[in-house]
Design a protein around this motif. Structure first.
Motif, PDB file in Angstrom:
ATOM      1  N   LEU A 172      17.151   4.285  17.251  1.00 22.29           N
ATOM      2  CA  LEU A 172      16.261   4.829  16.226  1.00 22.29           C
ATOM      3  C   LEU A 172      16.046   3.835  15.097  1.00 22.29           C
ATOM      4  O   LEU A 172      14.919   3.603  14.652  1.00 22.29           O
ATOM      5  CB  LEU A 172      16.832   6.137  15.677  1.00 22.29           C
ATOM      6  N   ARG A 173      17.142   3.217  14.623  1.00 23.26           N
ATOM      7  CA  ARG A 173      16.998   2.276  13.501  1.00 23.26           C
ATOM      8  C   ARG A 173      16.214   1.043  13.945  1.00 23.26           C
ATOM      9  O   ARG A 173      15.451   0.469  13.161  1.00 23.26           O
ATOM     10  CB  ARG A 173      18.362   1.925  12.911  1.00 23.26           C
ATOM     11  N   LEU A 174      16.396   0.640  15.222  1.00 23.94           N
ATOM     12  CA  LEU A 174      15.674  -0.533  15.713  1.00 23.94           C
ATOM     13  C   LEU A 174      14.186  -0.219  15.849  1.00 23.94           C
ATOM     14  O   LEU A 174      13.336  -1.027  15.473  1.00 23.94           O
ATOM     15  CB  LEU A 174      16.271  -0.977  17.048  1.00 23.94           C
ATOM     16  N   GLU A 175      13.866   0.954  16.358  1.00 19.74           N
ATOM     17  CA  GLU A 175      12.465   1.369  16.489  1.00 19.74           C
ATOM     18  C   GLU A 175      11.789   1.409  15.113  1.00 19.74           C
ATOM     19  O   GLU A 175      10.599   1.132  14.986  1.00 19.74           O
ATOM     20  CB  GLU A 175      12.414   2.751  17.151  1.00 19.74           C
ATOM     21  N   ALA A 176      12.569   1.754  14.083  1.00 20.46           N
ATOM     22  CA  ALA A 176      12.054   1.770  12.708  1.00 20.46           C
ATOM     23  C   ALA A 176      12.214   0.415  12.026  1.00 20.46           C
ATOM     24  O   ALA A 176      11.917   0.280  10.831  1.00 20.46           O
ATOM     25  CB  ALA A 176      12.773   2.847  11.900  1.00 20.46           C
ATOM     26  N   ALA A 177      12.688  -0.600  12.768  1.00 18.09           N
ATOM     27  CA  ALA A 177      12.851  -1.972  12.276  1.00 18.09           C
ATOM     28  C   ALA A 177      13.749  -2.061  11.054  1.00 18.09           C
ATOM     29  O   ALA A 177      13.513  -2.840  10.133  1.00 18.09           O
ATOM     30  CB  ALA A 177      11.496  -2.621  12.002  1.00 18.09           C
ATOM     31  N   MET A 178      14.811  -1.257  11.038  1.00 12.94           N
ATOM     32  CA  MET A 178      15.775  -1.311   9.944  1.00 12.94           C
ATOM     33  C   MET A 178      16.865  -2.329  10.279  1.00 12.94           C
ATOM     34  O   MET A 178      17.407  -2.310  11.382  1.00 12.94           O
ATOM     35  CB  MET A 178      16.393   0.072   9.722  1.00 12.94           C
ATOM     36  N   PRO A 179      17.196  -3.207   9.331  1.00 16.84           N
ATOM     37  CA  PRO A 179      18.199  -4.234   9.621  1.00 16.84           C
ATOM     38  C   PRO A 179      19.596  -3.657   9.767  1.00 16.84           C
ATOM     39  O   PRO A 179      19.927  -2.635   9.158  1.00 16.84           O
ATOM     40  CB  PRO A 179      18.116  -5.159   8.403  1.00 16.84           C
ATOM     41  N   LEU A 180      20.396  -4.324  10.572  1.00 16.18           N
ATOM     42  CA  LEU A 180      21.797  -3.954  10.773  1.00 16.18           C
ATOM     43  C   LEU A 180      22.666  -5.149  10.427  1.00 16.18           C
ATOM     44  O   LEU A 180      22.423  -6.257  10.922  1.00 16.18           O
ATOM     45  CB  LEU A 180      22.034  -3.539  12.230  1.00 16.18           C
TER      46      LEU A 180
ATOM     47  N   GLY B 178      14.339   6.311  10.423  1.00 18.23           N
ATOM     48  CA  GLY B 178      12.895   6.256  10.292  1.00 18.23           C
ATOM     49  C   GLY B 178      12.252   7.622  10.180  1.00 18.23           C
ATOM     50  O   GLY B 178      11.032   7.733  10.112  1.00 18.23           O
ATOM     51  N   GLU B 179      13.073   8.678  10.142  1.00 20.88           N
ATOM     52  CA  GLU B 179      12.560  10.046  10.001  1.00 20.88           C
ATOM     53  C   GLU B 179      12.941  10.617   8.632  1.00 20.88           C
ATOM     54  O   GLU B 179      13.807  10.089   7.940  1.00 20.88           O
ATOM     55  CB  GLU B 179      13.136  10.950  11.091  1.00 20.88           C
TER      56      GLU B 179
ATOM     57  N   VAL C 141       4.640  -8.868  16.131  1.00 23.55           N
ATOM     58  CA  VAL C 141       3.888  -7.698  15.660  1.00 23.55           C
ATOM     59  C   VAL C 141       4.411  -7.274  14.287  1.00 23.55           C
ATOM     60  O   VAL C 141       5.516  -7.637  13.879  1.00 23.55           O
ATOM     61  CB  VAL C 141       4.012  -6.512  16.647  1.00 23.55           C
ATOM     62  N   LYS C 142       3.597  -6.508  13.599  1.00 26.51           N
ATOM     63  CA  LYS C 142       4.017  -5.970  12.309  1.00 26.51           C
ATOM     64  C   LYS C 142       5.152  -4.971  12.505  1.00 26.51           C
ATOM     65  O   LYS C 142       5.215  -4.276  13.510  1.00 26.51           O
ATOM     66  CB  LYS C 142       2.839  -5.281  11.610  1.00 26.51           C
ATOM     67  N   THR C 143       6.018  -4.917  11.514  1.00 27.37           N
ATOM     68  CA  THR C 143       7.073  -3.909  11.509  1.00 27.37           C
ATOM     69  C   THR C 143       6.830  -2.946  10.347  1.00 27.37           C
ATOM     70  O   THR C 143       6.162  -3.304   9.376  1.00 27.37           O
ATOM     71  CB  THR C 143       8.457  -4.573  11.373  1.00 27.37           C
ATOM     72  N   PRO C 144       7.332  -1.721  10.435  1.00 31.83           N
ATOM     73  CA  PRO C 144       8.169  -1.182  11.498  1.00 31.83           C
ATOM     74  C   PRO C 144       7.369  -0.933  12.781  1.00 31.83           C
ATOM     75  O   PRO C 144       6.158  -0.742  12.731  1.00 31.83           O
ATOM     76  CB  PRO C 144       8.683   0.128  10.912  1.00 31.83           C
ATOM     77  N   PHE C 145       8.067  -0.952  13.907  1.00 34.93           N
ATOM     78  CA  PHE C 145       7.414  -0.646  15.185  1.00 34.93           C
ATOM     79  C   PHE C 145       6.969   0.815  15.193  1.00 34.93           C
ATOM     80  O   PHE C 145       5.913   1.139  15.720  1.00 34.93           O
ATOM     81  CB  PHE C 145       8.396  -0.876  16.340  1.00 34.93           C
ATOM     82  N   TYR C 146       7.799   1.675  14.614  1.00 34.40           N
ATOM     83  CA  TYR C 146       7.482   3.106  14.519  1.00 34.40           C
ATOM     84  C   TYR C 146       7.525   3.510  13.056  1.00 34.40           C
ATOM     85  O   TYR C 146       8.434   3.113  12.318  1.00 34.40           O
ATOM     86  CB  TYR C 146       8.509   3.950  15.278  1.00 34.40           C
ATOM     87  N   GLN C 147       6.549   4.289  12.638  1.00 32.82           N
ATOM     88  CA  GLN C 147       6.528   4.827  11.264  1.00 32.82           C
ATOM     89  C   GLN C 147       6.040   6.256  11.326  1.00 32.82           C
ATOM     90  O   GLN C 147       4.968   6.525  11.892  1.00 32.82           O
ATOM     91  CB  GLN C 147       5.657   3.993  10.354  1.00 32.82           C
ATOM     92  N   ARG C 148       6.813   7.179  10.771  1.00 35.48           N
ATOM     93  CA  ARG C 148       6.435   8.587  10.859  1.00 35.48           C
ATOM     94  C   ARG C 148       5.151   8.838  10.077  1.00 35.48           C
ATOM     95  O   ARG C 148       4.844   8.163   9.099  1.00 35.48           O
ATOM     96  CB  ARG C 148       7.550   9.484  10.355  1.00 35.48           C
ATOM     97  N   ALA C 149       4.408   9.820  10.517  1.00 31.46           N
ATOM     98  CA  ALA C 149       3.141  10.150   9.880  1.00 31.46           C
ATOM     99  C   ALA C 149       3.376  10.638   8.460  1.00 31.46           C
ATOM    100  O   ALA C 149       4.349  11.342   8.197  1.00 31.46           O
ATOM    101  CB  ALA C 149       2.417  11.240  10.679  1.00 31.46           C
TER     102      ALA C 149
END
Length: 358
Positions: free
Chosen positions: A229-237, A189-190, A350-358
């Motif tokens: 990190l990938r989960l916080e960015a809501a990336m599938p595994l 997510g970075e 909630v909407k995903t991603p949970f975290y999104q970089r600025a």
């Protein structure tokens, strides 16, 4: 017998906690999952991802085969461009999700998940048509991932050229004299880069990057932080949000399914799959508890799905999860409960991603 990456000795020297993973011995952490997670969000982290697989398709019909194997469309790419795609079975279930790089008009590099490498290679080889061959290059390629907001500042002085766009690569680059494919991709997510090099060059590349990043807060990171990190960015595994039993629409990856291109494996099944009866959603735990994989999800008295991944997110400071639930419960704001060890814990879609970089 698990295999060792070319960086195994570096991990042991750095006191990495080694665990078996997808047939490999890899560090799950060094300084701790939370510290490593926060380093990637606020500074930079370095990962050994040499366990990933690399397949190369070559020939006059390489593009036609890539387009037939994958749900995405790879027509019109430039050399060095990369695209993400699911690869499906005839029934629409997912063989794997992967990244494809165009190297030339007649050569494409496919990067696959480590646990699926042999299965993917066999699937691809069995479905090639026309003038196209496949080579499994996995054993001759090491991969390092430099991830975080300071990744570019660390890498630019060492590299003559960097890819400026996300999902693009310098195919024949170098890092301080070490030949590398330099890709602007990642799984955190970075902003960041994935560096492909010869296995024999990997230890020196690792050392050079850690030395160059010392003043930027760069630290080595393990599998634990890679997953949070990938989960916080809501990336599938794969094996969690994707599987032979979960199709791309259910996983929320419909944007990567191009039904308007010519026939591809799984197209008919995917055309018939909509509207889907279940969807991947993001959950924020509003009650006290951390949802984990396979925890049942309830809407009132009825079970409506299962958690596919869940954790407490170090950067966000609260617990989140992804779940596959009945489509009627997919709207953000929907209240649900998650059964955590026999106790119902309140959660909200909630909407995903949970975290999104600025």
């Amino acid at each position: 017998m698990e295999k060792k990456t070319p960086l195994y000795d570096r991990h042991v020297t750095a006191l990495g906690k080694i665990v078996p993973f997808a047939g490999w011995l890899l560090p799950v952490q060094y300084s701790g999952v939370i510290a490593e997670h926060m380093a990637v969000r606020q500074a930079c982290g370095l990962f050994d991802v040499s366990h990933m697989g690399e397949l190369v398709l070559r020939g006059a019909d390489a593009l036609a085969n890539v387009n037939r194997l994958m749900t995405n469309d790879f027509t019109g790419m430039y050399a060095g461009q990369a695209r993400y795609s699911p690869m499906c079975y005839e029934n629409g279930g997912v063989v794997d999700d992967l990244i494809v790089y165009k190297c030339t008009d007649t050569a494409y590099l496919i990067v696959v998940n480590a646990a699926n490498k042999d299965k993917d290679a066999a699937w691809v080889a069995a479905h090639l048509t026309g003038a196209c061959t496949m080579e499994d290059r996995s054993d001759s390629i090491a991969q390092l991932a430099l991830q975080g907001p300071r990744a570019q500042a660390i890498l630019r002085p060492l590299a003559g050229e960097l890819p400026e766009k996300n999902y693009s690569a310098v195919l024949q680059g170098a890092v301080d004299g070490i030949p590398c494919l330099i890709s602007r991709t990642g799984y955190t997510g970075e902003d960041g880069f994935e560096l492909y090099c010869a296995p024999g060059d990997a230890p020196l590349l690792w050392d050079k990057l850690l030395s160059a990043g010392a003043d930027y807060g760069l630290i080595p990171c393990g599998l634990g932080a890679r997953d949070t990190l990938r989960l916080e960015a809501a990336m599938p595994l794969y094996g969690h949000e994707l599987s032979p039993e979960i199709n791309p629409y259910e996983a929320g990856l419909g944007i990567f399914v191009k039904l308007d291109k010519p026939d591809f494996i799984g197209k008919a099944a995917l055309q018939a799959a909509r509207p889907v009866s279940r969807r991947r959603v993001g959950l924020r735990m509003t009650g006290r508890g951390i949802a984990r994989e396979q925890c049942p999800v309830y809407g009132g008295d009825r079970q409506i799905g299962l958690v596919t991944s869940g954790t407490h997110c170090p950067y966000l400071g609260h617990a989140v999860a992804m779940a596959l639930v009945d489509a009627a419960f997919q709207e953000p704001g929907t209240k649900v409960q998650v059964d955590v060890r026999g106790r119902r814990v309140e959660a909200e879609v909630v909407k995903t991603p949970f975290y999104q970089r600025a």
